[in-house]
Write an enzyme that holds these catalytic residues in place. Structure first.
Site, PDB file in Angstrom:
ATOM      1  N   ASP A 214       0.945  -1.109   0.084  1.00 61.65           N
ATOM      2  CA  ASP A 214      -0.022   0.085  -0.067  1.00 61.65           C
ATOM      3  C   ASP A 214       0.751   1.356  -0.028  1.00 61.65           C
ATOM      4  OD1 ASP A 214      -2.733   1.175   0.360  1.00 61.65           O
ATOM      5  OD2 ASP A 214      -1.811   2.074   2.262  1.00 61.65           O
ATOM      6  N   GLU A 263      14.957 -14.235  -0.330  1.00 58.94           N
ATOM      7  CA  GLU A 263      15.214 -15.441   0.469  1.00 58.94           C
ATOM      8  C   GLU A 263      13.933 -16.332   0.300  1.00 58.94           C
ATOM      9  OE1 GLU A 263      16.107 -14.823   4.591  1.00 58.94           O
ATOM     10  OE2 GLU A 263      16.981 -12.975   4.113  1.00 58.94           O
TER      11      GLU A 263
END
Length: 526
Positions: A214, A263
């Site tokens: 957002d 990751e």
């Protein structure tokens, strides 16, 4: 928890059809009048039949709901309103079993005023360490009675609120680019990113497949918080020059987010980026920042051939600058639904279906907002039921976004159309939606829902929806472009039927008349 879902050689998100779920409005499983996560899980078969690749969930984390979840009080838990964290775990597991990814909203620009950090900041007093997590400032003028600068809130009114200090006196001001119950975080404080990193890992380790971020062009604020250039309360300068947004420091924040996402190689970040300079937009999509960025030019384009072609060309150019797949959307929880935007009634529906076919023909990722596949229009709601904070903050001059958030009608002949067992739903549903329910449309091969299913299926069957497109010469009022697989999409915005190029008709948004494409329609030809 990891999930393996078959995809093409490119990353799954680069060509995915995302389905935006506004959880309050999708399906209520417990009869309280508000949609929830078990309701979403209950309709995964519906989403599978629609053919979507992923869900984007609007906020479901713990919140007082001043802005319907975008005021987050605990970013690492699910609000009981939506069923608690167990409901999210059930949804993720069921969605993955159905071959559907799940992405969540992430709100890094601000917190709720009920967040423990903000409550501690109020209690600690001026210039304390606790206040360094937010943007508290002394006021200007005699006794600090005026705000620190002239910034206005996106929701209307000033972007600053003065607090009552622990000793009972009026004191400092805090910044909120949105509602006063949404104080902006101070991203110059390393504690803020450290906490966000915990949030990212918390959800990714639970199996969530990524985040829609957002206000991704927010967070970083300019040194000294300079004034805006205003005429009255309106921003004078171009939005790309607005000092509240798109400051250089935001890119370091996205690099930090990406370092965590790397990751989790299959996870994706999608930024809400209200930036319209292509060079500036492309910065957010550099290889060490966001994976995807919402480009809103197609949303903003009128139903006009020149505007639509310009929006497509511009969006493709921005994506090419960034080396990132483009994104396409026609609606979301913040904008008027396209059926109404394009004229309303049968005209608006015809144009909305035509534009859906254009959107699905374009390379990149596509976002469909819940109810779009049913052809839902915006709803004009009575004043007394409006809940969007924009309504109050604007002094009742702007009605806000509630009209595009009315719950989805599932079946039956009268509200609430099996959205809930309760007749008292959080926003009222119009009786005329009896003709638009999922159940009724599933029984009609010519319905908008049936059309969307065919269109998404046709997109999936194409050998390629990636790469470049080539615009073809076309008559006035017509947009035509060919994809890398040789499929040509033709959109007719003009007043008269037009001829299609020779070839096999794959799909059209309206029946052809004597082999011609009627006005307000689109088709694919191979």
């Amino acid at each position: 928890m990891n999930v393996t879902i078959s995809s093409r050689e490119s990353p799954w998100w680069s060509h995915a059809v995302f389905y935006q779920v506004y959880p309050r409005s999708f399906l209520d499983s417990n009869g309280d009048g508000v949609g929830d996560l078990d309701g979403v899980a209950d309709r995964l078969d519906y989403l599978s039949r629609l053919g979507v690749d992923a869900i984007w969930l609007n906020p479901v984390t713990v919140s007082p709901m001043a802005d319907h979840g975008y005021d987050v009080a605990d970013p690492r838990d699910v609000d009981p309103l939506f069923g608690g964290i167990g409901a999210l775990d059930r949804l993720v597991a069921a969605a993955h079993a159905a071959g559907i990814r799940v992405t969540m909203d992430l709100v890094p620009n601000h917190t709720s005023s009920q967040h423990p950090w903000f409550q501690a900041a109020l209690a600690a007093g001026p210039h304390s360490e606790q206040r360094q997590r937010y943007l508290f400032r002394d006021g200007t003028g005699p006794g600090g009675t005026r705000p620190p600068n002239n910034w206005v809130s996106i929701f209307g009114g000033p972007a600053w609120t003065r607090v009552v200090e622990p000793d009972g006196t009026l004191g400092q001001w805090y910044l909120h680019l949105f509602d006063p119950e949404q104080p902006d975080l101070n991203w110059d404080n390393p504690e803020v990113f450290d906490d966000l990193e915990k949030t990212l890992r918390f959800w990714l380790e639970r199996g969530v497949d990524g985040f829609r971020i957002d206000v991704a062009h927010g967070m970083a604020k300019p040194p000294g918080l300079p004034d805006m250039e205003l005429v009255g309360s309106a921003l004078l300068r171009n939005s790309d020059d607005d000092p509240r947004f798109n400051n250089d420091g935001v890119h370091d924040i996205h690099r930090g987010i990406r370092s965590v996402l790397d990751e989790f190689p299959d996870a994706v970040t999608i930024g809400e980026i209200w930036v319209f300079d292509n060079d500036e937009f492309a910065k957010y999509l550099r290889p060490d920042e966001l994976h995807l960025g919402f480009n809103f030019r197609l949303v903003r384009a009128e139903f006009d051939a020149d505007e639509i072609r310009g929006a497509i060309e511009n969006s493709m150019a921005a994506a090419e600058l960034a080396g990132s797949p483009p994104t396409w959307t026609l609606s979301n929880h913040d904008v008027e639904r396209e059926v109404s935007r394009y004229g309303g009634g049968d005209l608006g529906l015809s144009r909305a279906k035509a534009m859906a076919l254009v959107m699905l023909a374009l390379p990149g990722a596509v976002f469909v907002y819940n109810g779009e596949e049913l052809g839902l229009p915006n709803v004009v709601l009575p004043d007394e039921v409006l809940q969007d904070p924009v309504w109050e903050r604007s002094g009742h001059e702007e009605r806000g976004r509630d009209g595009c958030r009315v719950p989805v009608p599932w079946s039956g002949d009268a509200p609430p159309f099996c959205f809930s067992e309760s007749s008292d739903v959080w926003l009222p549903m119009p009786p005329e939606w009896a003709d638009l329910t999922v159940d009724r449309q599933e029984r009609d091969p010519d319905s908008t829902l049936a059309f969307f299913r065919r269109a998404i299926d046709a997109r999936r069957e194409r050998t390629s929806v990636g790469g470049a497109i080539e615009f073809a010469d076309a008559s006035t009022g017509v947009v035509a472009f060919r994809g890398g697989d040789g499929v040509t999409c033709v959109l007719n915005t003009g007043p008269s039927p037009v001829a299609l190029p020779p070839g096999e008709l794959l799909i059209a948004s309206a029946a052809l008349a004597d082999g011609l494409l009627p006005p307000d329609a689109a088709a694919w030809v191979r």
